[in-house]
Write an enzyme that holds these catalytic residues in place. Sequence first.
Site, PDB file in Angstrom:
ATOM      1  N   ASP A 188       2.557  40.487 -64.899  1.00  0.00           N
ATOM      2  CA  ASP A 188       3.614  40.493 -64.051  1.00  0.00           C
ATOM      3  C   ASP A 188       4.810  40.452 -64.809  1.00  0.00           C
ATOM      4  O   ASP A 188       5.498  39.980 -65.284  1.00  0.00           O
ATOM      5  CB  ASP A 188       2.969  40.163 -62.594  1.00  0.00           C
ATOM      6  N   ARG A 244       3.764  36.645 -49.834  1.00  0.00           N
ATOM      7  CA  ARG A 244       4.641  36.227 -50.682  1.00  0.00           C
ATOM      8  C   ARG A 244       6.304  37.053 -50.306  1.00  0.00           C
ATOM      9  O   ARG A 244       5.346  38.345 -51.326  1.00  0.00           O
ATOM     10  CB  ARG A 244       4.023  36.092 -52.598  1.00  0.00           C
TER      11      ARG A 244
END
Length: 528
Positions: A446, A164
């Site tokens: 996160d 990613r």
Amino acid sequence: MTTQSLPQGVAITAPLRPGFDRILTPEALAFVATLHRAFEPRRRELLAARVARTARLDAGEKPDFLAETRAVRDGDWTIAALPPALQCRRVEITGPVDRKMIINAFNSGADSYMADFEDANTPNWDNQIQGQINLFEAIRRTITLDQGGKSYRLNDKVAVLQVRPRGWHLDEKHVLVDGQRVSGGLFDFGLFLFHNARELMARGAGPFFYLPKLEGHLEARLWNDAFVLAQDTLGIPRGTIKATVLIETILAAFEMDEILYELRDHSAGLNAGRWDYIFSAIKKFKVDRDFCLADRSQITMTVPFMRAYALLLLKTCHKRKAPAIGGMSALIPIKNDEAKNAKAMDGIRMDKRRDATDGYDGGWVAHPGLVSVAMEEFVAVLGDKPNQIGKTRDDVAVAAADLLNFKPESPITEAGLRNNINVGIHYLGAWLSGSGAVPIHNLMEDAATAEISRSQVWQWIQSPKGVLDDGRKVTADLVRSLIPEELAKVKATGAEGQFDKAAQIFEGMATGRDFTEFLTLPLYEELN
């Protein structure tokens, strides 16, 4: 590397530490420069279009399915065939690109590992380049780590790698092309592809990517065009790259067919990125006086707007012969407390069981200790089948109003407010110190979950519905009074981080008049 050996127009404003020259070669940087020169103007146009769209939403516009792309939604088309390595994705593990995480994730027993340069990673210079080095070695099976008396090596059988890169909104400030910062996403993508595409092709598993934060099909088109140019430049057959798009913005939920269509030659399906999706809903309707969500803990995958989004994603993917991958349950194993750990494992089981039963082809976990639990739930439904793409959900009918059915609005509690403040300070402090994935209160936090924390506090202050269950209005003064108490609690955990600075930043973001689009944008400027 000397300044003289850099490609024309390319400048690096950060230290070139030992080993960095393996990744930052003149040829690789020239490739990144090619991508920048081809696509930076369009990236800027699309970011400007986001700002304009936000202004219209703030003025009361409601999202809807696009009239101009109805033919795409009604059309009889499918994505290109999936390569064998992406046929079975029952459990995908995600995490940052440090050496220990990479080795543990590859060895975890998951079908796939998404190596994250975005939400689970602080994008400081060392993390970005060392992460590229780590993946370079992992792909070639030379990565090792000796730490804390333990020796880490790759198993014979490892997970399939997906990477990613950063979203379109993020820059890489340490690399300039013709005096402009390059796109963080194109920088991450370009370096990885340049060095590893042929090696991955030879091993029959890649190059594969995850694409974050898209707000519509034109942003997907930009990625597709970047894939085409990149493959042509490197002499790789078109369609070799495969990419899964995270549907983690509420605007993208109205364009899922169109996003798959734009990437149809390179598509590996869609993923229900739940945490950023919740943040996106708060962000896009932040000044709507009718909008106000309850405590974060109340916003599960079964509330109306999340359920509608999850089922529409599933139906859309399978109609187009594309994988549908479920999102992340943030629960993690809990040591030294069997009762709490059993409850957490039950939560994981229920989450994955719901996805598998609905028809999803796989789901995410954030910790190697959760792979077997998640795998059991998908195997219980799929058996020995690699996926259930053939399970079309013709029974699902989702209208625009269903995607905008924002419930529940209550309760909003002092405990929920305090948790948002606590998590926000803790995460921001850790992020500033270089850690982008942080275990807090037995959850893996996160950037996405931190975004919910700070945006929800800001919105509660602004909204007339932002009232605690004891009748008190959430105000800037109330938030300011709680910050020192929660800061003290964070420090008392013994965790490492720049928490005093984080508390100041959190207070400014949560109580300021203007809403910050992404917390990582101003934070990035704080990084060396």
